[in-house]
Enzyme design. Structure first.
Site, PDB file in Angstrom:
ATOM      1  CB  CYS A 150      30.663  40.787  30.781  1.00 32.75           C
ATOM      2  SG  CYS A 150      29.817  39.773  32.263  1.00 32.75           S
ATOM      3  CB  CYS A 153      31.958  40.587  34.032  1.00 25.88           C
ATOM      4  SG  CYS A 153      30.728  39.144  33.513  1.00 25.88           S
ATOM      5  CG  ASP A 154      34.637  42.732  33.135  1.00 27.70           C
ATOM      6  OD1 ASP A 154      35.459  42.647  34.918  1.00 27.70           O
ATOM      7  OD2 ASP A 154      34.531  42.291  32.360  1.00 27.70           O
TER       8      ASP A 154
END
Length: 331
Positions: A150, A153-154
């Site tokens: 992701c 997300c990261d």
């Protein structure tokens, strides 16, 4: 005449991505008692979309003087709005995982992870699909330590770092675009000689100066000590090492259809699936089991876009309402 139990609903929706959230809204607007069951946060795969630029109406807006007053929303922002909208219409939400789906007569029973059950005469499966693993050494070992699926997300953890991204579809190109704004050291590898993504997305990646594209290249292994330090790549028979601080994998999806692949003899729901494991349904989103409907990425033949998932969710809810009326089982 069928009598609903206290904890029962007219319609159970399993999954709260764009398909499930839209189905919840349309089901509630049809005056159905709707319960959405989702083990994680509402939004599904839409949560990982950086800029939802191809959803109709979700565009940059300017005032009379040409000043930007609002831009396209992120997938997260749209999911939040869809969740709030469904609740405003009366849909209920429960953060619990469904471990089993059974059917006895005309009534479905969803068995939850906490041991409780919820019953309804109609169910919409909107569980979507999850990221596929490459199955290479180091992939799982370094998950959360440099390996991610992701970008939104990261990605922020690797600002200015060297990143390898893997894949050639829409998700890979969208993810690469996002990562390229965080780092100018991004390598996107794809095993084929061209992208599978939509042309507009592919062209944007190829023209991005922060992205180095390497076609006909596969990743063989991810190495490191306590975190990712390098990757072993192969291009047309030549194997070589490439230093990297992170590896983002965009290697396709696996449909989450196992709830409807059970044994009918034990009360489990067994629906028709295609060769890829996706749920087969008709134009009304009806699956092979009466009262069961499918919408979104878990559905066979679905064009995996937010707008399509939303449309399928609306159709599934409408069809479920018709089915419930025919049974005379409205709560």
């Amino acid at each position: 005449m069928y009598t609903m139990l206290k904890s029962d609903f007219d319609l159970l929706i399993i999954g709260a991505g764009p398909a499930g959230l839209t189905a919840a809204q349309y089901g509630a607007r049809a005056n159905l008692k709707v319960l959405v069951l989702e083990r994680l946060a509402p939004g599904g795969q839409a949560l990982s979309i950086d800029v939802l630029e191809n959803y109709p109406g979700n565009v940059e807006r300017k005032d009379a003087e040409g000043n930007v007053i609002a831009g396209p929303r992120t997938g997260y922002e749209m999911a939040q709005d869809m969740h709030s909208q469904a609740e405003a219409f009366g849909a209920s939400f429960l953060c619990e995982e469904v471990c089993e789906l059974k059917k006895e007569g005309d009534l479905f029973t969803a068995v939850l992870a906490n041991g409780e059950t919820r019953k309804a005469p109609a169910v919409i499966i909107a569980t979507g699909a999850k990221h596929s693993f490459l199955g290479i050494p180091g992939e799982k070992e370094f998950s959360g330590r440099g390996v991610s699926w992701c970008a939104t997300c990261d990605g922020a953890f690797f600002k200015g770092k060297k990143i390898i991204a893997v894949g050639g579809g829409d998700a890979a190109c969208d993810g690469a675009q996002y990562l390229s704004r965080l780092s100018g050291q991004l390598i996107l590898i794809h095993r084929r000689d061209r992208f599978r993504a939509q042309r507009a997305l592919a062209d944007r990646v190829l023209q991005n100066k922060n992205i180095e594209v390497r076609f006909n290249t596969v990743i063989k292994e991810i190495k490191g000590d306590k975190k990712v330090g390098s990757a072993v790549l192969e291009c047309e028979g030549r194997v070589y090492g490439e230093t990297a601080d992170a590896v983002f994998i965009f290697a396709g999806m696996t449909p989450q259809s196992w709830l409807v692949s059970g044994e009918e003899s034990s009360g489990g729901v067994k629906a028709e699936l295609d060769d890829g494991g996706y749920i087969v349904s008709d134009q009304k989103m009806a699956a092979s089991v009466p009262g069961l409907f499918a919408a979104g990425d878990v559905r066979s033949g679905s064009f995996r876009q937010v707008i399509v998932a939303a449309g399928e969710g609306a159709v599934a809810a409408h069809s479920a309402a018709e089915y419930i009326e025919q049974l005379g089982m409205r709560n």
